[in-house]
Motif scaffolding. Structure first.
Motif, PDB file in Angstrom:
ATOM      1  N   LYS A 191      -7.008   1.677  12.032  1.00  0.00           N
ATOM      2  CA  LYS A 191      -6.976   0.462  11.145  1.00  0.00           C
ATOM      3  C   LYS A 191      -6.023  -0.530  12.796  1.00  0.00           C
ATOM      4  N   GLY A 237      -7.591  -2.144   3.170  1.00  0.00           N
ATOM      5  CA  GLY A 237      -6.399  -3.300   4.693  1.00  0.00           C
ATOM      6  C   GLY A 237      -5.237  -4.601   4.245  1.00  0.00           C
ATOM      7  N   HIS A 238      -4.732  -4.227   5.136  1.00  0.00           N
ATOM      8  CA  HIS A 238      -3.628  -5.847   5.601  1.00  0.00           C
ATOM      9  C   HIS A 238      -3.725  -6.827   5.391  1.00  0.00           C
ATOM     10  N   LYS A 251       1.870   2.378   6.877  1.00  0.00           N
ATOM     11  CA  LYS A 251       0.358   2.372   6.478  1.00  0.00           C
ATOM     12  C   LYS A 251      -0.383   2.059   7.613  1.00  0.00           C
ATOM     13  N   ALA A 265       6.435  -5.417   2.614  1.00  0.00           N
ATOM     14  CA  ALA A 265       6.430  -4.723   1.491  1.00  0.00           C
ATOM     15  C   ALA A 265       7.650  -3.814   2.077  1.00  0.00           C
ATOM     16  N   ASP A 266       7.848  -3.764   2.883  1.00  0.00           N
ATOM     17  CA  ASP A 266       8.870  -2.381   3.163  1.00  0.00           C
ATOM     18  C   ASP A 266       9.831  -2.897   4.293  1.00  0.00           C
ATOM     19  N   GLU A 291       3.581   1.815  -1.293  1.00  0.00           N
ATOM     20  CA  GLU A 291       5.482   1.700  -0.662  1.00  0.00           C
ATOM     21  C   GLU A 291       6.311   1.235  -2.104  1.00  0.00           C
ATOM     22  N   TYR A 317       0.934  -1.143   0.301  1.00  0.00           N
ATOM     23  CA  TYR A 317       0.073  -0.106  -0.300  1.00  0.00           C
ATOM     24  C   TYR A 317       0.741   1.554  -0.234  1.00  0.00           C
ATOM     25  N   ARG A 338      11.611  -0.056   9.248  1.00  0.00           N
ATOM     26  CA  ARG A 338      11.043   1.178   7.722  1.00  0.00           C
ATOM     27  C   ARG A 338      11.927   0.930   6.374  1.00  0.00           C
TER      28      ARG A 338
HETATM   29  N1  UDP Z   1      -0.306  -2.483   4.271  1.00  0.00           N
HETATM   30  C1  UDP Z   1      -1.350  -2.432   3.247  1.00  0.00           C
HETATM   31  N2  UDP Z   1      -2.772  -2.186   3.324  1.00  0.00           N
HETATM   32  C2  UDP Z   1      -2.931  -1.283   4.181  1.00  0.00           C
HETATM   33  C3  UDP Z   1      -2.014  -1.511   5.545  1.00  0.00           C
HETATM   34  C4  UDP Z   1      -0.626  -1.703   4.768  1.00  0.00           C
HETATM   35  O1  UDP Z   1      -1.237  -3.453   2.347  1.00  0.00           O
HETATM   36  O2  UDP Z   1      -4.086  -0.741   4.601  1.00  0.00           O
HETATM   37  C5  UDP Z   1       0.626  -2.816   4.345  1.00  0.00           C
HETATM   38  C6  UDP Z   1       1.959  -2.160   3.602  1.00  0.00           C
HETATM   39  O3  UDP Z   1       2.365  -2.080   2.007  1.00  0.00           O
HETATM   40  C7  UDP Z   1       3.179  -3.119   4.178  1.00  0.00           C
HETATM   41  C8  UDP Z   1       2.124  -3.558   4.834  1.00  0.00           C
HETATM   42  O4  UDP Z   1       0.741  -3.959   5.066  1.00  0.00           O
HETATM   43  O5  UDP Z   1       3.799  -3.796   3.952  1.00  0.00           O
HETATM   44  C9  UDP Z   1       2.453  -3.742   6.764  1.00  0.00           C
HETATM   45  O6  UDP Z   1       2.132  -2.584   6.643  1.00  0.00           O
HETATM   46  P1  UDP Z   1       3.383  -0.901   7.334  1.00  0.00           P
HETATM   47  O7  UDP Z   1       4.308  -1.332   7.582  1.00  0.00           O
HETATM   48  O8  UDP Z   1       2.842   0.368   7.673  1.00  0.00           O
HETATM   49  O9  UDP Z   1       2.657  -1.258   9.262  1.00  0.00           O
HETATM   50  P2  UDP Z   1       3.938  -1.506  10.474  1.00  0.00           P
HETATM   51  O10 UDP Z   1       4.855  -2.132  10.092  1.00  0.00           O
HETATM   52  O11 UDP Z   1       3.917   0.047  10.568  1.00  0.00           O
HETATM   53  O12 UDP Z   1       2.688  -1.835  11.593  1.00  0.00           O
END
Ligand code: UDP
Ligand code: MG
Length: 327
Positions: A211, A74-75, A206, A96-97, A14, A12, A200
């Motif tokens: 969420k 959403g994830h 994201k 993906a980060d 990225e 999302y 990251r």
């Molecule tokens: N992601 C997604 N949809 C969303 C939010 C996040 O596909 O609505 C993906 C985002 O691109 C990443 C993964 O889910 O690959 C984890 O998100 P993020 O790194 O933002 O979360 P965190 O690591 O901060 O918990």
């Protein structure tokens, strides 16, 4: 035929991370499994050009495939789409980060080849801010205390799942998915692998607070009836307190002990009791809204287009089974 691995990556917005990701992921896969892998990007409604970049990856290497959602779902929905579309003998879910280092895959695959059906990563240390870390710690601990299943502490979605586990998960009908809970729930031979979760690579998280809260609620509500049961206990405690207070009032009146007859205490009790009631009503509403969601049974996500997914020329006589979108 050599066993194949599918790597599922929800994306999302990225764009800044994708090149670096592919540059690290592909060599890591080559090193451990050779050439029999597919990488499945789930473009969760990105608006920053990630979509075109992903399609360009497919033009360079046909093993890199993309599913484009019609909007941001959403994830968890993206992970589910990955499970639905993946064809490998084992499926790896990762971010993906680059917070989940691709080099850990080697250890995942080793454990899988030794017969474990679920290999999940356990974070040794987080590199997020203090507030976020404290919130996560509180969540995982209360979840462990409340849940009817054994949810491993500090285990996120980063994992490898054997084909049998994937098929089981795909077959589960529920819509409010808290994947790491379901993953524990299905059982099979599981093992945790410790790893250092990196910061990251680029860009912002994201996951908005909203969420994250939604996800946490899905965890609590999907795996515990404790919040509902709390109503009974809170009601019992406040009713007993009220009862004892009433007795005390009668006694002080009967034997003429001077006692304050204030407004303040009355109002305090009133506020307390109505507060408890409102809170519990909210809890019931939360469960109800989930039930409503399940009953409506809309699909978890809508696919706008696919790039490279399902393109394979079938080796077998039978046409490849196209898995229908969930319900
Ligand atoms: N992601 C997604 N949809 C969303 C939010 C996040 O596909 O609505 C993906 C985002 O691109 C990443 C993964 O889910 O690959 C984890 O998100 P993020 O790194 O933002 O979360 P965190 O690591 O901060 O918990
Ligand atoms: Mg992240």
């Amino acid at each position: 035929m050599a066993p194949t691995i599918s790597v599922v990556l929800p994306v999302y917005n990225e764009r800044e991370n994708l090149d670096a990701l592919v540059d690290r992921l592909i060599p890591a896969l080559r090193k451990t499994i050779g050439e029999s892998f597919e990488v499945l990007f789930i473009d969760d409604g990105s608006r920053d050009g990630s979509a075109d970049l992903l399609d360009a990856f497919h033009a360079r290497d046909r093993r890199l495939k993309v599913v484009h959602f019609s909007r941001n779902f959403g994830h968890q929905a993206a992970l589910q789409a990955g499970l639905d579309e993946a064809t490998g003998d084992a499926v790896v879910l990762m971010d993906a980060d680059l917070q989940d280092p691709p080099e850990v895959l080697g250890r995942f695959i080793e454990h899988w080849q030794q017969g474990h059906e679920v290999v999940y990563a356990v974070r040794r240390r987080r590199k997020e801010g203090l507030v976020k870390r404290a919130a996560y710690a509180a969540f995982y601990r209360t979840m462990k205390a409340m849940a009817e299943i054994d949810v491993p502490l500090e285990a996120g979605d980063f994992c490898l799942l054997d084909r049998r586990v994937v098929d089981t998960l795909v077959g589960l009908p529920e819509r409010n998915r808290f994947l790491r809970g379901l993953r524990s729930w299905v059982g099979f031979r599981q093992i945790g692998v410790e790893y250092e979760r990196d910061a990251r690579h680029a860009g912002e998280s994201k996951y908005t607070l909203r969420k994250l809260l939604r996800l946490a609620l899905s965890g609590y509500i999907g795996f515990s009836a404790m919040p509902l049961r709390a109503a009974t206990w809170l009601g019992f405690v406040s009713a007993s307190a009220g009862f004892m207070l009433a007795i005390w009032a009668v006694i002080t009146k009967l034997i003429d002990i001077p006692s304050p007859r204030g407004w303040a205490s009355t109002v305090a009790i009133f506020l307390l009791v109505s507060g408890v009631q409102l809170f519990m009503l909210g809890v019931v509403g939360e469960y109800l809204s989930r039930v409503y969601d399940e009953v409506r049974s809309r699909p978890l996500y809508i696919v706008r287009s696919r790039t490279g997914v399902g393109d394979e020329v079938a080796v077998e006589e039978e046409p490849p089974v196209r898995r229908a979108p969930r319900r």
